[in-house]
Motif scaffolding. Structure first.
Motif, PDB file in Angstrom:
ATOM      1  N   MET A 174       0.830  -1.196   0.000  1.00 14.81           N
ATOM      2  CA  MET A 174       0.000   0.000   0.000  1.00 14.81           C
ATOM      3  C   MET A 174       0.871   1.255   0.000  1.00 14.81           C
ATOM      4  SD  MET A 174      -3.106   0.803   2.657  1.00 14.81           S
ATOM      5  CE  MET A 174      -3.968  -0.693   2.163  1.00 14.81           C
ATOM      6  N   SER A 175       0.420   2.270  -0.691  1.00 19.87           N
ATOM      7  CA  SER A 175       1.178   3.513  -0.796  1.00 19.87           C
ATOM      8  C   SER A 175       1.206   4.233   0.560  1.00 19.87           C
ATOM      9  CB  SER A 175       0.559   4.423  -1.853  1.00 19.87           C
ATOM     10  OG  SER A 175      -0.747   4.818  -1.474  1.00 19.87           O
ATOM     11  N   PRO A 176       2.310   4.894   0.893  1.00 22.70           N
ATOM     12  CA  PRO A 176       2.390   5.643   2.154  1.00 22.70           C
ATOM     13  C   PRO A 176       1.351   6.758   2.241  1.00 22.70           C
ATOM     14  CG  PRO A 176       4.585   5.315   1.211  1.00 22.70           C
ATOM     15  CD  PRO A 176       3.582   4.896   0.175  1.00 22.70           C
ATOM     16  N   GLU A 177       0.990   7.355   1.100  1.00 18.83           N
ATOM     17  CA  GLU A 177      -0.005   8.425   1.108  1.00 18.83           C
ATOM     18  C   GLU A 177      -1.348   7.925   1.604  1.00 18.83           C
ATOM     19  OE1 GLU A 177       1.874   7.621  -1.437  1.00 18.83           O
ATOM     20  OE2 GLU A 177       3.296   9.322  -1.500  1.00 18.83           O
ATOM     21  N   LEU A 178      -1.703   6.701   1.233  1.00 20.59           N
ATOM     22  CA  LEU A 178      -2.973   6.135   1.671  1.00 20.59           C
ATOM     23  C   LEU A 178      -2.953   5.831   3.165  1.00 20.59           C
ATOM     24  CD1 LEU A 178      -5.750   5.328   0.660  1.00 20.59           C
ATOM     25  CD2 LEU A 178      -4.859   3.057   0.114  1.00 20.59           C
ATOM     26  N   LEU A 179      -1.812   5.375   3.670  1.00 19.20           N
ATOM     27  CA  LEU A 179      -1.696   5.088   5.097  1.00 19.20           C
ATOM     28  C   LEU A 179      -1.763   6.363   5.935  1.00 19.20           C
ATOM     29  CD1 LEU A 179       1.137   2.381   5.081  1.00 19.20           C
ATOM     30  CD2 LEU A 179      -1.244   2.026   5.700  1.00 19.20           C
ATOM     31  N   GLN A 180      -1.259   7.445   5.395  1.00 18.05           N
ATOM     32  CA  GLN A 180      -1.269   8.708   6.134  1.00 18.05           C
ATOM     33  C   GLN A 180      -2.658   9.317   6.241  1.00 18.05           C
ATOM     34  OE1 GLN A 180       1.589  11.216   4.165  1.00 18.05           O
ATOM     35  NE2 GLN A 180       3.353  10.000   4.837  1.00 18.05           N
ATOM     36  N   SER A 181      -3.594   8.818   5.447  1.00 18.25           N
ATOM     37  CA  SER A 181      -4.934   9.397   5.446  1.00 18.25           C
ATOM     38  C   SER A 181      -5.808   8.878   6.580  1.00 18.25           C
ATOM     39  CB  SER A 181      -5.627   9.104   4.110  1.00 18.25           C
ATOM     40  OG  SER A 181      -5.802   7.695   3.930  1.00 18.25           O
ATOM     41  N   ILE A 182      -5.329   7.868   7.301  1.00 19.70           N
ATOM     42  CA  ILE A 182      -6.150   7.290   8.385  1.00 19.70           C
ATOM     43  C   ILE A 182      -5.424   7.456   9.721  1.00 19.70           C
ATOM     44  CG2 ILE A 182      -7.350   5.664   6.893  1.00 19.70           C
ATOM     45  CD1 ILE A 182      -4.776   4.201   9.145  1.00 19.70           C
ATOM     46  N   LYS A 183      -6.184   7.278  10.800  1.00 18.63           N
ATOM     47  CA  LYS A 183      -5.645   7.382  12.147  1.00 18.63           C
ATOM     48  C   LYS A 183      -5.464   5.978  12.708  1.00 18.63           C
ATOM     49  CE  LYS A 183      -6.386   9.766  16.558  1.00 18.63           C
ATOM     50  NZ  LYS A 183      -7.291  10.677  17.322  1.00 18.63           N
ATOM     51  N   TRP A 184      -4.290   5.680  13.222  1.00 20.48           N
ATOM     52  CA  TRP A 184      -4.053   4.356  13.753  1.00 20.48           C
ATOM     53  C   TRP A 184      -3.307   4.441  15.088  1.00 20.48           C
ATOM     54  CZ3 TRP A 184       1.053   2.445  14.085  1.00 20.48           C
ATOM     55  CH2 TRP A 184       2.017   3.212  13.413  1.00 20.48           C
ATOM     56  N   HIS A 185      -3.539   3.430  15.906  1.00 22.38           N
ATOM     57  CA  HIS A 185      -2.934   3.316  17.228  1.00 22.38           C
ATOM     58  C   HIS A 185      -2.158   2.002  17.277  1.00 22.38           C
ATOM     59  CE1 HIS A 185      -5.900   6.435  18.431  1.00 22.38           C
ATOM     60  NE2 HIS A 185      -6.715   5.738  17.666  1.00 22.38           N
ATOM     61  N   SER A 186      -1.047   2.020  17.956  1.00 24.10           N
ATOM     62  CA  SER A 186      -0.190   0.833  17.985  1.00 24.10           C
ATOM     63  C   SER A 186       0.042   0.371  19.415  1.00 24.10           C
ATOM     64  CB  SER A 186       1.163   1.129  17.309  1.00 24.10           C
ATOM     65  OG  SER A 186       1.884   2.120  18.045  1.00 24.10           O
ATOM     66  N   PHE A 187       0.293  -0.926  19.531  1.00 25.32           N
ATOM     67  CA  PHE A 187       0.655  -1.527  20.812  1.00 25.32           C
ATOM     68  C   PHE A 187       1.713  -2.588  20.522  1.00 25.32           C
ATOM     69  CE2 PHE A 187       0.504  -4.618  24.200  1.00 25.32           C
ATOM     70  CZ  PHE A 187       0.324  -3.867  25.350  1.00 25.32           C
ATOM     71  N   TYR A 188       2.960  -2.247  20.858  1.00 22.26           N
ATOM     72  CA  TYR A 188       4.073  -3.183  20.699  1.00 22.26           C
ATOM     73  C   TYR A 188       4.539  -3.573  22.094  1.00 22.26           C
ATOM     74  CZ  TYR A 188       8.493  -5.134  19.025  1.00 22.26           C
ATOM     75  OH  TYR A 188       9.539  -5.981  18.748  1.00 22.26           O
ATOM     76  N   LEU A 189       4.310  -4.818  22.474  1.00 24.37           N
ATOM     77  CA  LEU A 189       4.480  -5.257  23.856  1.00 24.37           C
ATOM     78  C   LEU A 189       5.853  -4.932  24.449  1.00 24.37           C
ATOM     79  CD1 LEU A 189       3.172  -6.650  26.267  1.00 24.37           C
ATOM     80  CD2 LEU A 189       4.028  -8.831  25.376  1.00 24.37           C
ATOM     81  N   PRO A 190       6.976  -5.210  23.772  1.00 24.03           N
ATOM     82  CA  PRO A 190       8.275  -4.874  24.389  1.00 24.03           C
ATOM     83  C   PRO A 190       8.406  -3.399  24.745  1.00 24.03           C
ATOM     84  CG  PRO A 190       8.589  -6.348  22.525  1.00 24.03           C
ATOM     85  CD  PRO A 190       7.151  -5.926  22.500  1.00 24.03           C
ATOM     86  N   GLU A 191       7.889  -2.515  23.900  1.00 22.33           N
ATOM     87  CA  GLU A 191       7.965  -1.086  24.197  1.00 22.33           C
ATOM     88  C   GLU A 191       7.017  -0.701  25.327  1.00 22.33           C
ATOM     89  OE1 GLU A 191       7.222   1.034  20.641  1.00 22.33           O
ATOM     90  OE2 GLU A 191       9.144   0.516  19.694  1.00 22.33           O
TER      91      GLU A 191
END
Length: 387
Positions: A174-191
């Motif tokens: 997927m193009s980075p421009e398309l990913l930037q158009s949405i809001k996302w939240h992340s959960f990476y357990l080690p961090e």
């Protein structure tokens, strides 16, 4: 007083002299949420899994407020594809995403999402790849398999008439421009474990407790709980959790027959389902069920999920070289379908499904040809008589 017929009277402005007004179509309020549609069977709001053929298996799609559990294949190749399809569909529909993993940073997962096919040119190219030439197959078809001719066909190729769900090219990202158009939240357990204090509640391990806390925070702060109006137009939160229950999450159910926290995962799913039920969200979880030795734990996990499908890969098994399965890469098992606003499950007519991975697309199909070959091999004389 009976209502007047058409043209029986008019007002000063020329409009009909009646107090009756046409009501909005049923379900129009629900359909206003982008990327969703109300089910014609039970009225529940549905969203696409990102794979139209899987939507058909699930009765039209994933219902908002429900949980889909995917039992991973042995090497996690195909379960990760379904996981990415679900997230990619959320990006195209403009949904918010919550991506959780203990194995790979969520931003790396999003960078590998398949590219959507949004024009007819690419759809036609993909259709040519998915639909092989079957002239020889039709000539060799046996009438002994007549009872399989009327079975429903799983949708395998893209069509321009499909308005629910999208198709994706797994050979492209997927193009980075398309990913930037949405809001996302992340959960990476080690961090998360290094930044936040280790939570411990209800005999649940700290990894699950921190994950629940993060999901609850996003649901309430972003207005997905429904009790407070969202700051913008109503939207859906798609929650994706990768390889839950593995050792990376601090759980020992995959390494011991008598794990120390035997109820930790089931408690997590119980609380998570409560959050989903009262929010505009849907969740997909992959679980390495083939590593869980205690079958009682897996039964409880299944009962606490709304939908459960299992992927059985042919990699490394005798079926990989079996001519009956030469066109497929594994089997899909439908273990559980929810009962939504009804007394019976909304299931497809058959559970004998197989999947294949092409260069550009992953599809779920009914292996009709293999069933025909199986009958001919078992009854060669009868098959020759019916030619």
């Amino acid at each position: 007083m009976a209502a007047r017929g058409a043209g029986a009277g008019t007002t000063a402005t020329g409009g009909p002299a009646t107090s009756f007004q046409r009501k909005a179509a049923a379900g129009s309020r629900l359909a206003a949420v982008p990327g969703t549609r109300p089910s014609v069977r039970h009225g529940q709001l549905l969203l696409s899994s990102g794979l139209p053929s899987l939507d058909g298996v699930l009765g039209g799609g994933l219902a908002v407020g429900t949980l889909l559990l995917i039992e991973e294949d042995k090497y996690g190749v195909y379960s990760n594809l379904l996981f990415k399809y679900f997230l990619a569909e959320g990006v195209v529909c403009g949904h918010d995403l919550f991506v959780a993993s203990a194995m790979e940073p969520p931003d790396n997962i999003l960078k590998k999402l398949p590219a959507p096919l949004l024009d007819d040119t690419h759809r036609n190219e993909l259709r040519e790849e998915v639909t092989p030439a079957k002239s020889e197959d039709f000539q060799d078809s046996m009438k002994i398999a007549w009872r399989y001719e009327n079975l429903p066909k799983m949708e395998a190729s893209p069509t321009t008439s499909t308005k629910f769900g999208h198709y994706y090219d797994i050979s492209k990202t997927m193009s980075p421009e398309l990913l930037q158009s949405i809001k996302w939240h992340s959960f990476y357990l080690p961090e998360e474990l290094s930044l936040e204090p280790k939570l411990k509640m209800c005999n649940m391990n700290c990894g699950y407790a921190n994950l629940l806390h993060s999901i609850q925070r996003v649901i309430y702060q972003e207005g997905f709980d429904g009790s407070h109006p969202q700051k913008k137009q109503k939207n859906i939160l798609r929650i994706g959790i990768q390889s839950l229950g593995s050792l990376l999450w601090g759980d020992d159910i995959c390494s011991s027959d008598t794990p120390e926290d035997i109820h930790s995962l089931t408690k997590f799913l119980y609380v998570l389902r409560g959050l989903l039920r009262k929010s505009l969200s849907a969740c997909i979880i992959t679980v390495p069920s083939h590593l869980i030795q205690n079958k009682a734990i897996m039964e409880r996990v299944t009962n606490l999920s709304d939908m459960v499908v299992g992927l059985e890969s042919f990699i490394g098994s005798e079926r990989e070289t079996n001519p009956l399965y030469k066109d497929y890469h594994g089997l899909l098992h439908v273990h559980q379908i929810p009962r939504l606003n009804s007394l019976i499950c909304d299931v497809s007519d058959t559970k004998d499904l197989a999947f294949r991975l092409k260069r550009k697309q992953f599809t779920i199909e009914l292996p009709q040809r293999n069933l025909t070959d199986l009958v001919v091999i078992c009854y060669p004389a009868l098959g020759a008589q019916n030619k």
